[in-house]
Design an enzyme around this catalytic site. Sequence first.
Site, PDB file in Angstrom:
ATOM      1  N   LYS A 268      34.166 -15.274  15.325  1.00 47.36           N
ATOM      2  CA  LYS A 268      33.350 -15.584  16.505  1.00 47.36           C
ATOM      3  C   LYS A 268      31.858 -15.523  16.163  1.00 47.36           C
ATOM      4  O   LYS A 268      31.102 -16.438  16.497  1.00 47.36           O
ATOM      5  CB  LYS A 268      33.719 -14.570  17.593  1.00 47.36           C
TER       6      LYS A 268
ATOM      7  N   GLY B 221      27.952 -12.510  25.185  1.00 43.92           N
ATOM      8  CA  GLY B 221      26.672 -11.843  24.936  1.00 43.92           C
ATOM      9  C   GLY B 221      25.944 -12.445  23.742  1.00 43.92           C
ATOM     10  O   GLY B 221      24.714 -12.558  23.741  1.00 43.92           O
TER      11      GLY B 221
ATOM     12  N   GLN C 166      22.834  -8.648  17.603  1.00 41.20           N
ATOM     13  CA  GLN C 166      22.389  -9.660  18.573  1.00 41.20           C
ATOM     14  C   GLN C 166      20.887  -9.555  18.792  1.00 41.20           C
ATOM     15  O   GLN C 166      20.194 -10.569  18.875  1.00 41.20           O
ATOM     16  CB  GLN C 166      23.160  -9.501  19.890  1.00 41.20           C
TER      17      GLN C 166
ATOM     18  N   ASP D 144      33.339  -3.384  16.926  1.00 44.15           N
ATOM     19  CA  ASP D 144      34.300  -4.116  17.757  1.00 44.15           C
ATOM     20  C   ASP D 144      35.738  -3.647  17.526  1.00 44.15           C
ATOM     21  O   ASP D 144      36.645  -4.026  18.265  1.00 44.15           O
ATOM     22  CB  ASP D 144      34.202  -5.622  17.478  1.00 44.15           C
TER      23      ASP D 144
ATOM     24  N   LYS E 258      29.468  -2.994  26.218  1.00 41.50           N
ATOM     25  CA  LYS E 258      30.149  -4.217  25.764  1.00 41.50           C
ATOM     26  C   LYS E 258      30.710  -4.950  26.993  1.00 41.50           C
ATOM     27  O   LYS E 258      30.275  -4.701  28.111  1.00 41.50           O
ATOM     28  CB  LYS E 258      31.249  -3.857  24.759  1.00 41.50           C
TER      29      LYS E 258
ATOM     30  N   ARG F 188      33.905   0.288  26.977  1.00 41.20           N
ATOM     31  CA  ARG F 188      35.147   0.367  26.187  1.00 41.20           C
ATOM     32  C   ARG F 188      35.606   1.805  25.952  1.00 41.20           C
ATOM     33  O   ARG F 188      36.795   2.033  25.762  1.00 41.20           O
ATOM     34  CB  ARG F 188      34.968  -0.367  24.848  1.00 41.20           C
TER      35      ARG F 188
ATOM     36  N   ARG G  78      39.036  -7.367  23.875  1.00 39.42           N
ATOM     37  CA  ARG G  78      39.432  -6.398  22.844  1.00 39.42           C
ATOM     38  C   ARG G  78      40.252  -5.246  23.429  1.00 39.42           C
ATOM     39  O   ARG G  78      41.072  -4.650  22.737  1.00 39.42           O
ATOM     40  CB  ARG G  78      38.208  -5.882  22.089  1.00 39.42           C
TER      41      ARG G  78
HETATM   42  C1  S3P Z   1      27.755  -9.559  17.556  1.00 43.86           C
HETATM   43  C2  S3P Z   1      27.148  -8.323  17.493  1.00 43.86           C
HETATM   44  C3  S3P Z   1      27.734  -7.111  18.098  1.00 43.86           C
HETATM   45  C4  S3P Z   1      29.218  -7.284  18.384  1.00 43.86           C
HETATM   46  C5  S3P Z   1      29.509  -8.605  19.060  1.00 43.86           C
HETATM   47  C6  S3P Z   1      29.061  -9.760  18.195  1.00 43.86           C
HETATM   48  C7  S3P Z   1      27.077 -10.704  16.914  1.00 43.86           C
HETATM   49  O1  S3P Z   1      27.077  -6.857  19.311  1.00 43.86           O
HETATM   50  O2  S3P Z   1      29.692  -6.219  19.173  1.00 43.86           O
HETATM   51  O3  S3P Z   1      30.900  -8.723  19.308  1.00 43.86           O
HETATM   52  O4  S3P Z   1      27.730 -11.749  16.700  1.00 43.86           O
HETATM   53  O5  S3P Z   1      25.891 -10.572  16.603  1.00 43.86           O
HETATM   54  P1  S3P Z   1      25.704  -5.990  19.405  1.00 43.86           P
HETATM   55  O6  S3P Z   1      24.628  -6.743  18.747  1.00 43.86           O
HETATM   56  O7  S3P Z   1      25.471  -5.812  20.872  1.00 43.86           O
HETATM   57  O8  S3P Z   1      26.022  -4.688  18.701  1.00 43.86           O
END
Ligand code: S3P
Length: 430
Positions: A21, A94, A169, A314, A341, A345, A388
Amino acid sequence: MTQILSPASSLRGTVSLPADKSISHRSAMLSALADGTCRIHNYPQSADPQSTLEVLRGLGVSMRRDDDDVLVIEGVGIDGLRPPDAPLDCGNSGTTMRLMSGILAGQPFGSVLTGDDSLQQRPMKRIADPLKAMGGRVILVDDHAPIRLRPSRDGLSAIKYRLPMASAQVKSCVLLAGLYADGRTTVVEPTRCRDHTERMLGLETHEVGGVREIYVDGGHRIDPRTWTVPGDFSGAAFFMVAASITPDSDILFKNVGLNPSRTALIDVLIDMGADIRVEKERAEGSEPIGDVRVSSAPLEGVSVGGRVIPNLIDEIPVLAVAAACAEGQTVIRDAEELRVKETDRLHAITENLRAMGAQIEERPDGLVIDGNGPNLLGTTVDSFDDHRIAMAMGVAACVAHGETQIRGAECARVSFPSFWGELDRVTTPR
Ligand code: S3P
């Protein structure tokens, strides 16, 4: 949809994984911003990566599937996006919302990013703060989406930004905004988290004493290219635990992403006694991949916390299931990010595993689980509308006594639309 699952006597075979993803989102965004036509092999049908495509279409990017089911995206260059004529819907994703905010903060037009109820409750100040420091005009509603982005008055300026939390992110949002800034933007990363954005953009990095800096120059062009998205390690994680805790199991994954910033679950499960072998390690573009074989093995409790947490963030819901089926105590610390999340969770997994008879205590930043071997009881649990959580409960159902019903199980489509079918296919009922 309520998924009804019977206990398994074994899991055997090769699991077909959806594409990763995180890498999918980035491959689509970087293709859209590239100077020409890009091709993406193995782009998934999962809801979150599809939300990213929908948002990019709303910004005037054309794309199509060719005869070989390869996604072809006509890159418009970093300055070629067009003003959207409606709010851009990120669905449950997100990553779509936070990364696109970085790109959109640098545009000469305004835009609005919105999403479903869960996404509208997730914290967005963490991206608005650095974007505003760069001169972006970001308007939130009580620190949440919808996010309104206005063209900045004098363009974005480069900043040096120290990440206040280990979030890929947030890091990626700042790096993508950095493409539009005047000068060199630096992100300082005290605790390493997934590094797909910097790998895929080919950015310069420097590490001193465990603290890493990542640099992006304003105006950095993106060459057109072909991407192949590896299998999703985070999807494989569910079957890794299921095969470990279900007797007589042997599962193989092919072409799974093995980026070290994602695979800490393997190390933790091996510490617990799991039988996991990584085979045929190789590179797929900028990402390491390989095949992974997992056979059942008795597990023991473990203690995890600190720098390892972002590298299995995750996977913690399914790690909790492994812990409930292990002998002895497992302590998970420093995982408070799980509270923001798709659902909280820590709370969701505690409620569900407790309903199945597990000894589990919720702490502000983690969990304490007194494993009792495979003594879970089948009952009705809830997905909390979180993919999840739904899939972790599917794993618990494999070893539970009696039938397990998972309410709202359709949310698995967010990252793994074929999860229930794959689980059924590789499982022999008890
Ligand atoms: C992700 C970063 C993570 C992860 C999410 C995907 C990404 O989130 O939990 O499923 O693709 O950059 P956070 O940046 O909020 O930790």
